[in-house]
Write a protein that holds these residues in place. Structure first.
Motif, mmCIF file in Angstrom:
data_model
loop_
_atom_site.group_PDB
_atom_site.id
_atom_site.type_symbol
_atom_site.label_atom_id
_atom_site.label_comp_id
_atom_site.label_asym_id
_atom_site.label_seq_id
_atom_site.Cartn_x
_atom_site.Cartn_y
_atom_site.Cartn_z
ATOM 1 N N GLU A 166 0.826 -1.210 0.000
ATOM 2 C CA GLU A 166 0.000 0.000 0.000
ATOM 3 C C GLU A 166 0.863 1.265 0.000
ATOM 4 O O GLU A 166 0.521 2.265 -0.624
ATOM 5 C CB GLU A 166 -0.916 -0.002 1.226
ATOM 6 C CG GLU A 166 -1.887 1.152 1.263
ATOM 7 C CD GLU A 166 -2.805 1.083 2.466
ATOM 8 O OE1 GLU A 166 -3.071 2.153 3.048
ATOM 9 O OE2 GLU A 166 -3.244 -0.018 2.830
ATOM 10 N N THR A 167 1.999 1.205 0.684
ATOM 11 C CA THR A 167 2.879 2.365 0.787
ATOM 12 C C THR A 167 3.644 2.634 -0.496
ATOM 13 O O THR A 167 3.815 3.794 -0.893
ATOM 14 C CB THR A 167 3.889 2.168 1.948
ATOM 15 O OG1 THR A 167 3.149 1.978 3.157
ATOM 16 C CG2 THR A 167 4.809 3.357 2.092
ATOM 17 N N ILE A 168 4.111 1.586 -1.193
ATOM 18 C CA ILE A 168 4.995 1.808 -2.340
ATOM 19 C C ILE A 168 4.320 1.752 -3.703
ATOM 20 O O ILE A 168 4.820 2.362 -4.646
ATOM 21 C CB ILE A 168 6.204 0.846 -2.319
ATOM 22 C CG1 ILE A 168 5.773 -0.614 -2.494
ATOM 23 C CG2 ILE A 168 7.019 1.045 -1.068
ATOM 24 C CD1 ILE A 168 6.925 -1.592 -2.623
ATOM 25 N N SER A 169 3.216 1.046 -3.842
ATOM 26 C CA SER A 169 2.583 0.896 -5.157
ATOM 27 C C SER A 169 2.056 2.230 -5.679
ATOM 28 O O SER A 169 1.476 3.014 -4.923
ATOM 29 C CB SER A 169 1.426 -0.096 -5.099
ATOM 30 O OG SER A 169 1.910 -1.402 -4.984
ATOM 31 N N GLN A 170 2.265 2.445 -6.969
ATOM 32 C CA GLN A 170 1.728 3.626 -7.658
ATOM 33 C C GLN A 170 2.179 4.925 -6.988
ATOM 34 O O GLN A 170 1.397 5.851 -6.815
ATOM 35 C CB GLN A 170 0.196 3.560 -7.715
ATOM 36 C CG GLN A 170 -0.373 2.295 -8.290
ATOM 37 C CD GLN A 170 -0.036 2.124 -9.767
ATOM 38 O OE1 GLN A 170 0.113 3.088 -10.495
ATOM 39 N NE2 GLN A 170 0.099 0.889 -10.205
ATOM 40 N N TYR A 213 12.338 12.226 -10.915
ATOM 41 C CA TYR A 213 11.317 11.513 -10.143
ATOM 42 C C TYR A 213 11.387 10.028 -10.453
ATOM 43 O O TYR A 213 11.625 9.624 -11.594
ATOM 44 C CB TYR A 213 9.915 12.037 -10.479
ATOM 45 C CG TYR A 213 9.680 13.417 -9.927
ATOM 46 C CD1 TYR A 213 9.225 13.597 -8.629
ATOM 47 C CD2 TYR A 213 9.951 14.550 -10.695
ATOM 48 C CE1 TYR A 213 9.029 14.867 -8.105
ATOM 49 C CE2 TYR A 213 9.758 15.819 -10.179
ATOM 50 C CZ TYR A 213 9.303 15.971 -8.887
ATOM 51 O OH TYR A 213 9.124 17.222 -8.359
ATOM 52 N N GLY A 214 11.164 9.224 -9.427
ATOM 53 C CA GLY A 214 11.024 7.787 -9.600
ATOM 54 C C GLY A 214 9.550 7.452 -9.475
ATOM 55 O O GLY A 214 8.900 7.848 -8.510
ATOM 56 N N THR A 215 9.030 6.776 -10.461
ATOM 57 C CA THR A 215 7.620 6.400 -10.456
ATOM 58 C C THR A 215 7.523 4.888 -10.334
ATOM 59 O O THR A 215 8.035 4.154 -11.186
ATOM 60 C CB THR A 215 6.919 6.875 -11.743
ATOM 61 O OG1 THR A 215 7.100 8.282 -11.873
ATOM 62 C CG2 THR A 215 5.438 6.545 -11.716
ATOM 63 N N LEU A 216 6.904 4.430 -9.250
ATOM 64 C CA LEU A 216 6.752 3.001 -9.003
ATOM 65 C C LEU A 216 5.399 2.525 -9.520
ATOM 66 O O LEU A 216 4.410 3.250 -9.445
ATOM 67 C CB LEU A 216 6.891 2.711 -7.509
ATOM 68 C CG LEU A 216 8.243 3.090 -6.907
ATOM 69 C CD1 LEU A 216 8.199 2.962 -5.395
ATOM 70 C CD2 LEU A 216 9.338 2.216 -7.480
ATOM 71 N N ARG A 217 5.387 1.316 -10.030
ATOM 72 C CA ARG A 217 4.143 0.730 -10.549
ATOM 73 C C ARG A 217 3.533 -0.186 -9.502
ATOM 74 O O ARG A 217 3.771 -0.039 -8.323
ATOM 75 C CB ARG A 217 4.458 -0.008 -11.846
ATOM 76 C CG ARG A 217 4.980 0.940 -12.918
ATOM 77 C CD ARG A 217 5.133 0.236 -14.254
ATOM 78 N NE ARG A 217 5.688 1.162 -15.229
ATOM 79 C CZ ARG A 217 6.840 0.999 -15.847
ATOM 80 N NH1 ARG A 217 7.579 -0.075 -15.615
ATOM 81 N NH2 ARG A 217 7.270 1.885 -16.720
ATOM 82 N N GLU A 218 2.780 -1.170 -9.939
ATOM 83 C CA GLU A 218 2.106 -2.109 -9.034
ATOM 84 C C GLU A 218 3.111 -3.116 -8.480
ATOM 85 O O GLU A 218 3.897 -3.698 -9.218
ATOM 86 C CB GLU A 218 0.996 -2.843 -9.793
ATOM 87 C CG GLU A 218 0.036 -3.597 -8.920
ATOM 88 C CD GLU A 218 -0.765 -2.689 -8.003
ATOM 89 O OE1 GLU A 218 -1.074 -3.133 -6.881
ATOM 90 O OE2 GLU A 218 -1.086 -1.553 -8.391
ATOM 91 N N ALA A 219 3.080 -3.328 -7.173
ATOM 92 C CA ALA A 219 4.002 -4.252 -6.503
ATOM 93 C C ALA A 219 3.509 -5.687 -6.595
ATOM 94 O O ALA A 219 2.311 -5.948 -6.700
ATOM 95 C CB ALA A 219 4.164 -3.853 -5.041
ATOM 96 N N GLU A 220 4.464 -6.615 -6.556
ATOM 97 C CA GLU A 220 4.167 -8.047 -6.586
ATOM 98 C C GLU A 220 4.728 -8.678 -5.312
ATOM 99 O O GLU A 220 5.851 -8.387 -4.906
ATOM 100 C CB GLU A 220 4.837 -8.686 -7.808
ATOM 101 C CG GLU A 220 4.673 -10.180 -7.897
ATOM 102 C CD GLU A 220 5.441 -10.756 -9.078
ATOM 103 O OE1 GLU A 220 6.209 -11.712 -8.849
ATOM 104 O OE2 GLU A 220 5.273 -10.247 -10.195
ATOM 105 N N THR A 221 3.949 -9.548 -4.684
ATOM 106 C CA THR A 221 4.346 -10.186 -3.427
ATOM 107 C C THR A 221 4.571 -11.673 -3.650
ATOM 108 O O THR A 221 3.756 -12.339 -4.295
ATOM 109 C CB THR A 221 3.242 -9.993 -2.362
ATOM 110 O OG1 THR A 221 2.996 -8.601 -2.218
ATOM 111 C CG2 THR A 221 3.649 -10.567 -1.029
ATOM 112 N N ARG A 222 5.695 -12.184 -3.100
ATOM 113 C CA ARG A 222 5.993 -13.615 -3.178
ATOM 114 C C ARG A 222 6.373 -14.124 -1.792
ATOM 115 O O ARG A 222 7.201 -13.528 -1.118
ATOM 116 C CB ARG A 222 7.160 -13.870 -4.141
ATOM 117 C CG ARG A 222 6.850 -13.590 -5.578
ATOM 118 C CD ARG A 222 8.008 -13.970 -6.514
ATOM 119 N NE ARG A 222 9.333 -13.763 -5.982
ATOM 120 C CZ ARG A 222 10.079 -12.675 -6.185
ATOM 121 N NH1 ARG A 222 9.624 -11.682 -6.904
ATOM 122 N NH2 ARG A 222 11.293 -12.586 -5.683
ATOM 123 N N ASP A 223 5.775 -15.230 -1.388
ATOM 124 C CA ASP A 223 6.107 -15.852 -0.108
ATOM 125 C C ASP A 223 7.333 -16.734 -0.326
ATOM 126 O O ASP A 223 7.294 -17.678 -1.107
ATOM 127 C CB ASP A 223 4.925 -16.683 0.391
ATOM 128 C CG ASP A 223 5.126 -17.187 1.805
ATOM 129 O OD1 ASP A 223 6.278 -17.173 2.297
ATOM 130 O OD2 ASP A 223 4.132 -17.599 2.418
#
Length: 96
Positions: free
Chosen positions: A37-41, A59-69
């Motif tokens: 929630e903090t880093i995406s978009q 500027y650095g623009t971050l996209r949608e994050a991916e999570t892996r266990d």
């Protein structure tokens, strides 16, 4: 891009989250969700700290994050076992 245009490079932000396995099992997911929630978009100002850090140079623009266990079952180290989640977020950095 045209010659002399704004410079743009790809980037990836990687965050590793660890929680002891003997703690509530949902805690690792709460932590990972908060990171996503903090880093995406997000757009982050980039500064040149070699000069002074004052002017924003891009500027650095971050996209949608991916999570892996990445939790591994290790029978020998059950006392110190950790849940491990890796969050990766691709993006771009662009000069202003």
């Amino acid at each position: 891009q045209r010659s002399g245009g704004l410079k743009q490079i790809g980037l990836t932000l990687t965050v590793h989250c660890f929680v002891k396995q003997n703690i509530d099992k949902s805690r690792i997911h709460e932590l990972a969700d908060a990171v996503v929630e903090t880093i995406s978009q997000t757009t982050v100002p980039l500064r040149d700290y070699d000069v002074s850090g004052t002017p924003i140079i891009g500027y650095g623009t971050l996209r949608e994050a991916e999570t892996r266990d990445q939790t591994r079952r290790d029978i020998d180290a059950q006392r110190h076992a950790m849940q491990h989640v890796v969050i990766t977020c691709p993006g771009i950095a662009q000069q202003t």
